[in-house]
Design a protein around this motif. Structure first.
Motif, PDB file in Angstrom:
ATOM      1  N   ARG A  56      -2.379   7.270   0.368  1.00  0.00           N
ATOM      2  CA  ARG A  56      -2.465   8.644   0.102  1.00  0.00           C
ATOM      3  C   ARG A  56      -2.407   9.369   1.242  1.00  0.00           C
ATOM      4  NH1 ARG A  56      -5.042   9.394  -5.777  1.00  0.00           N
ATOM      5  NH2 ARG A  56      -6.535   8.262  -5.039  1.00  0.00           N
ATOM      6  N   THR A  97       4.953   0.546  -3.299  1.00  0.00           N
ATOM      7  CA  THR A  97       3.879  -0.551  -2.507  1.00  0.00           C
ATOM      8  C   THR A  97       4.651  -0.396  -1.219  1.00  0.00           C
ATOM      9  OG1 THR A  97       3.849  -1.370  -4.728  1.00  0.00           O
ATOM     10  CG2 THR A  97       3.259  -2.839  -3.162  1.00  0.00           C
ATOM     11  N   GLU A  98       3.294  -0.664  -0.359  1.00  0.00           N
ATOM     12  CA  GLU A  98       3.884  -0.756   1.107  1.00  0.00           C
ATOM     13  C   GLU A  98       3.442  -1.763   1.469  1.00  0.00           C
ATOM     14  OE1 GLU A  98       4.048   1.634   5.354  1.00  0.00           O
ATOM     15  OE2 GLU A  98       2.863   2.323   3.700  1.00  0.00           O
ATOM     16  N   HIS A 109      -1.451  -5.655   1.742  1.00  0.00           N
ATOM     17  CA  HIS A 109      -1.080  -4.294   0.997  1.00  0.00           C
ATOM     18  C   HIS A 109      -1.732  -2.527   1.620  1.00  0.00           C
ATOM     19  CE1 HIS A 109      -1.142  -2.211  -3.609  1.00  0.00           C
ATOM     20  NE2 HIS A 109      -0.492  -1.796  -2.551  1.00  0.00           N
ATOM     21  N   ILE A 169       8.683  -1.541   2.416  1.00  0.00           N
ATOM     22  CA  ILE A 169       8.151  -0.222   1.478  1.00  0.00           C
ATOM     23  C   ILE A 169       9.513  -0.637   0.061  1.00  0.00           C
ATOM     24  CG2 ILE A 169       7.750   2.238   1.128  1.00  0.00           C
ATOM     25  CD1 ILE A 169       6.714   2.000   3.960  1.00  0.00           C
ATOM     26  N   SER A 197      -0.496   0.259   0.952  1.00  0.00           N
ATOM     27  CA  SER A 197      -0.103   1.249   0.365  1.00  0.00           C
ATOM     28  C   SER A 197      -1.327   2.675   0.445  1.00  0.00           C
ATOM     29  CB  SER A 197      -0.164   1.616  -0.948  1.00  0.00           C
ATOM     30  OG  SER A 197       1.350   0.741  -1.410  1.00  0.00           O
ATOM     31  N   THR A 215       8.132  -5.557  -6.536  1.00  0.00           N
ATOM     32  CA  THR A 215       7.310  -5.041  -5.772  1.00  0.00           C
ATOM     33  C   THR A 215       6.684  -6.080  -4.330  1.00  0.00           C
ATOM     34  OG1 THR A 215       5.513  -6.231  -6.325  1.00  0.00           O
ATOM     35  CG2 THR A 215       5.904  -3.605  -6.581  1.00  0.00           C
ATOM     36  N   TYR A 241       1.569  -2.234  -9.003  1.00  0.00           N
ATOM     37  CA  TYR A 241       1.690  -2.575  -7.437  1.00  0.00           C
ATOM     38  C   TYR A 241       1.665  -4.247  -7.303  1.00  0.00           C
ATOM     39  CZ  TYR A 241      -1.192   1.689  -5.883  1.00  0.00           C
ATOM     40  OH  TYR A 241      -1.628   2.506  -6.522  1.00  0.00           O
TER      41      TYR A 241
END
Length: 764
Positions: free
Chosen positions: A671, A709-710, A667, A694, A669, A542, A537
Motif C-alpha cells: 500500500r 495481487t501484484e 509477491h 497485477i 502487493s 491471482t 492473495y
C-alpha cells in the motif's frame, strides 16, 4: 593550609569557547542519532522487518545512553577537569577499536523463539562501547562548560547546550531516510560515520586545549562548582517518571500507529523526531511554546486522543494526526516539567543520569514487558491516561464543580456501554438501531463521549479528577470499539496476530480471518464447499494461484513459500508434492496449524507440510541447490517489507535453489511502497527473464475470497517461463532506470515517493 587566591580581574571577551562546545555537542548528538537507524538496518537481515526490531533496538540505545550518562556522572568525582578530559580521550580511543561499525557474529544466528535477548546482546557486543562513550558527551561537556565559564553569564545555565544536542539529533534523524540512505551505500555510511567520529575526537582535543589555555590565562584550573543541596528522593522519583512517560509513549504510539491505524514506512521517524524536538523546546532559555500554553493544549488533544484511540476504524488521517499531536504535547509537557525541576549546575550529570534512567524504564516497559503481559497494544492508551497524573494537582480541596464534572462524565461514559449491552441482548432493538444509525455504534459512541472529553478539559488543573475522567472515557470507548468478533489475539516479538470470525458475502457466515496489524494475512471458510479453497492473495485467479497450478501441471512439484500466514498455500499440495514454509514467527506457525482457527495445513493439504523457522535469508541458505520447482517470496508484516529479501544478493540465492526450469515468484502487493521497480531492476542486473502481473478482484461483492495481487516471476532460464508467456495475463518487463536494491544499498524514500507519484512498470 594555603588559601586559594580568587582572580577578580575582568574576564576577557570569549566567543570561540561557547561555539566550540556547541559544535562538539551538536556533532556527537548527530553521530549518536545517525548510528541508530544505521545499526538497526545492519541487524534487520537477521530478524526481518518487524517494528519490534526498532523498538527493542531503542531500548538498547537508551540503556547504552544510561551507561554513558552514568560514566559522565562518575567521572565528575575526579576534581581535575584536565584529568577528566584525558580519561574521555582515552575512552574515545579505546572505543575506536570497534570501528567501522559492524554486527559481529559471536552469538551466531538468532533463535526465533527468543530474539529479544539475542538482539540486545549482539548490539551490546557490536556497538555498545562507541555508542556509550559518545552518549556521555552531552552531560560531560555541559559540566565542563559550567566550570570553564565560571564568571560568564552563560556559565550559570549550561543546560541550554542540551538544546544544541537535541537539535543535532533531530536533524541527523530526519536526514537519514531523506538524504543519507538514498544517496549512500551501507558501507559508505559506516565509513562516513567513522570519519565523523574522528572529527569529533579532534573537537574534544580542541576543547582540551581550551581547558589548558584557561589554566595558563587564569593561573589556576577551573575550580569545582560550589555544592548545592542534594536532590531529594521524592524529586528523583518525579524526574524518573517525567522521563519515563515520554519514552514509553514514543515507542507506544509507533506500535499503535503501525499496528492499528496505518502501517507505513518511516513511521518510527516521526515520533522520535518530535520526541527530540520537545527537548529542544523544553531546554531553551525562552521556549517557543511556554508551559502554560502546553498544559492547555495537552489537556484538549489528550482527552480527544483517549476518546479516539480505541476506534481503529476511524479515518486514518484524522487518527494519525490526533495521535501525533497528543504525543507531541504530552511529551513536551513532561519535558518542560522536567526542565523546570533541573538542579544547580553542580548536579547536572546526576540530573541527566536520572533522566536517562527514566528513558530506560519507559522504553523497557513498552518494548520488553508489554509484549509479554498484553495481547494487544494496550500499553499506549494506558500510559496516555496515566500521564494525566503528572499534570499540576492544584491546591486546596476538590470542590463541588469538580465533583459535578466527574459525575457528569461518568454518566456520559456509561451511556454507550449500557446501550451496547442492551442492543446485544435484543435483536429487534438492534435491527431498529442500525436502520436509524447505519454508521453503527462506534460512530455514535464517539459523538456521545465528546461531552465527557469536555468535562476532562474543564478539570485540567486538577490532575486526579482529569485522570479519573480519562479512565472512564477509555474504558467506555474500548468496550464499544471491539471491532470484529475477535476469537483470539496473541502477541509476539514480531507483532500482534488476531483471528476474527466474520460473515463473508461469498465464503459464508462462519469465516475466520487472520490479521497482522492492519494487514490481512489469510481467511478460511469453516464450513461448506469453500472450506479448502485458498483465499485472498492465494486464490486460484491471482498470480500466486496461477503459478501454483502451472507448476503442478508439470508433474510432482517441490514448492517453498516464505511467509506462512494462515497456511492457505497448503491447499495446493497433492500427495506427490512437497511443500515447505519458511516462517520467522513461531506464533504464526502455531496459529496456522491449530484447526480451531485454520485447517489448510491440518485438513486440506494432502500429506505432511514442513515449516522451517527463522529468517528466510538464513534458512534458505541451508537448502539444497537446484531442488525447487517454485519459490514464493511472500514475507509481509503489516506492510513492513523485509527489504533484505528483495536485494540482488537475495534473489540470486533464490535462483540458485531452483531447478533449471524452476520459477521464483515475488509477491509485491504493497500500500505504501513501490517495490516492483527495484525487483525488476534486480532481475535486470542478474540478467534473468521476468514477467509481471497485477490481478484485480473481479467479484461484485466485497469478499475475502479474492484480493488484488501484484507479482513478478523470474527463472534462471527462458524455458522456465515459456508456459507463463503463453498466458496473456503475464506481461514482459522492459528496462528500468531505478537502481536495484542490494545488501549494501536500499532506497526506501525513493520507493515511497514513487508510490505516491507512480509510474507504470516498464513492459513490452
Amino acid at each position: 593550609m594555603s588559601e586559594t587566591t580568587i582572580d577578580t580581574a575582568p574576564l576577557p571577551a570569549d566567543r570561540l569557547t561557547p561555539i566550540l562546545f556547541a559544535v562538539a555537542i551538536f556533532t556527537s548528538a548527530s553521530l549518536v542519532f545517525v548510528v541508530q537507524p544505521m545499526v538497526t538496518k545492519l541487524v534487520l537481515p537477521m530478524l526481518g522487518g518487524s517494528p519490534s526490531v526498532w523498538n527493542t533496538s531503542m531500548v538498547f540505545f537508551q540503556t547504552a545512553l544510561l551507561a554513558g550518562y552514568g560514566y559522565a556522572h562518575a567521572v565528575q568525582k575526579v576534581r581535575s577537569i584536565k584529568a577528566q578530559v584525558g580519561i574521555h580521550l582515552a575512552l574515545l580511543a579505546a572505543a575506536a577499536l570497534f570501528l567501522p561499525l559492524h554486527i559481529n557474529g559471536w552469538l551466531g544466528d538468532p533463535n526465533p523463539s527468543t530474539p529479544i535477548w539475542w538482539l540486545l546482546a549482539t548490539l551490546t557486543l557490536s556497538v555498545g562501547a562507541p555508542f556509550a562513550v559518545l552518549s556521555a558527551t552531552a552531560p560531560l561537556l555541559q559540566a565542563w562548560y559550567a566550570r570553564v565559564r565560571v564568571g560568564y553569564p552563560d556559565g550559570q545555565n549550561p543546560y541550554v547546550l542540551y538544546a544544541a544536542s537535541n537539535l543535532g539529533s533531530f536533524l541527523a534523524l530526519l536526514s537519514y531516510p531523506i538524504l543519507i540512505e538514498p544517496l549512500t551505500t551501507l558501507s559508505g555510511q559506516r565509513w562516513g560515520w567513522t570519519g565523523g567520529y574522528g572529527v569529533f575526537v579532534v573537537l574534544v582535543v580542541a576543547l582540551a586545549l581550551v581547558v589548558w589555555s584557561r589554566r595558563l590565562d587564569r593561573t589556576a584550573e577551573p575550580a569545582p562548582l560550589e555544592k548545592s543541596e542534594p536532590i531529594a528522593w521524592r524529586d528523583k522519583g518525579m524526574l524518573v517518571l517525567l522521563a519515563a512517560a515520554p519514552s514509553s509513549l514514543m515507542l507506544g504510539v509507533t506500535a499503535h500507529l503501525s499496528t492499528d491505524v496505518a502501517s507505513a514506512p518511516f513511521l518510527w521517524v516521526i515520533p522520535l523526531a518530535l520526541y527530540l524536538l520537545t527537548f529542544v523546546i523544553a531546554f531553551q532559555s525562552r521556549p517557543w511554546i511556554p508551559l502554560p500554553i502546553t498544559l492547555i493544549i495537552q489537556a484538549a488533544v489528550g482527552a480527544v486522543c483517549v476518546l479516539l484511540v480505541a476506534f481503529r476504524s476511524a479515518n486514518w488521517g484524522m487518527a494519525f494526526g490526533i495521535n501525533i499531536l497528543a504525543f507531541f504535547f504530552t511529551t513536551l509537557m513532561c519535558h518542560q516539567l522536567l526542565a523546570a525541576r533541573r538542579p544547580a549546575p553542580d548536579r547536572l550529570t546526576e540530573f541527566y543520569l536520572l533522566m536517562s534512567l527514566g528513558g530506560v524504564v519507559g522504553g523497557a516497559f513498552t518494548a520488553l514487558v508489554a509484549p509479554v503481559i498484553f495481547d494487544m497494544v494496550w500499553e499506549y492508551p494506558l500510559v496516555l491516561v496515566l500521564v494525566g497524573l503528572l499534570r499540576p494537582w492544584g491546591r486546596g480541596r476538590i470542590d463541588g464543580q469538580y465533583i459535578g464534572a466527574l459525575v457528569a462524565a461518568g454518566v456520559v461514559a456509561a451511556a454507550p456501554v449500557l446501550l451496547s449491552v442492551w442492543l446485544d441482548s435484543n435483536d429487534e432493538a438492534r435491527g431498529f438501531f442500525y436502520r436509524v444509525f447505519p454508521l453503527g455504534m462506534s460512530q455514535l459512541a464517539m459523538v456521545i463521549l465528546v461531552p465527557a472529553a469536555i468535562c476532562a478539559f474543564l478539570t485540567r488543573d486538577r490532575a486526579l479528577v482529569f485522570t479519573a475522567i480519562l479512565v472512564m472515557i477509555s474504558l467506555s470507548s474500548q468496550w464499544i470499539a471491539r471491532g470484529y468478533d475477535w476469537s483470539y489475539s496473541e502477541r509476539s516479538f514480531f507483532g500482534v496476530m488476531r483471528v476474527a470470525n466474520i460473515n463473508d458475502a461469498m465464503l459464508g457466515r462462519n469465516t475466520h480471518v487472520l490479521m497482522h496489524g492492519t494487514t490481512l494475512h489469510g481467511a478460511q471458510a469453516q464450513t461448506g464447499d469453500n472450506r479448502c479453497a485458498p483465499t485472498l492473495y492465494y486464490n486460484v485467479n491471482t498470480p500466486i494461484g496461477q503459478s501454483a497450478l502451472m507448476i503442478r501441471g508439470r508433474g510432482p512439484a517441490n514448492i517453498g513459500v516464505v511467509g506462512q500466514g494462515s497456511g492457505a498455500m497448503a491447499a495446493y499440495k497433492r500427495p506427490q508434492d512437497r511443500l515447505t514454509f519458511f516462517e520467522i514467527d513461531p506464533m504464526v506457525n502455531r496459529l496456522s496449524r491449530d484447526p480451531r482457527w485454520f485447517s489448510y495445513i491440518s485438513d486440506c493439504a494432502e500429506g505432511p507440510v514442513q515449516t522451517v523457522l527463522g529468517d528466510a535469508r538464513l534458512t534458505l541458505n541451508q537448502q539444497p541447490v537446484g531442488s525447487y520447482d517454485l519459490l514464493i517470496i511472500d514475507a509481509f508484516s503489516s506492510d513492513a517489507v523485509p527489504t533484505h529479501l528483495l536485494t540482488v544478493e537475495a534473489i540470486r540465492g533464490y535462483l540458485r535453489l531452483l531447478k533449471p526450469n524452476g520459477v521464483v515468484l515475488l509477491h509485491l502487493s504493497n500500500r505504501n511502497l513501490d517495490i516492483t521497480l527495484p525487483s525488476i531492476a534486480a532481475a535486470q542486473a542478474l540478467g534473468v527473464p521476468a514477467l509481471h502481473q497485477i490481478s484485480y478482484d473481479t467479484s461484485e461483492v466485497s469478499s475475502m475470497a479474492e484480493a488484488a495481487t501484484e507479482a513478478i516471476i523470474l527463472s534462471p532460464s527462458e524455458a522456465g517461463l515459456a508456459d507463463f508467456r503463453r498466458d496473456n495475463r503475464w506481461r514482459g518487463v522492459g528496462e528500468t532506470t531505478v537502481r536495484p536494491w542490494t545488501d549494501d544499498y536500499v532506497n526506501l524514500f525513493g520507493s515511497l515517493w514513487r508510490s505516491q507519484f507512480p509510474e507504470p512498470p516498464p513492459g513490452r
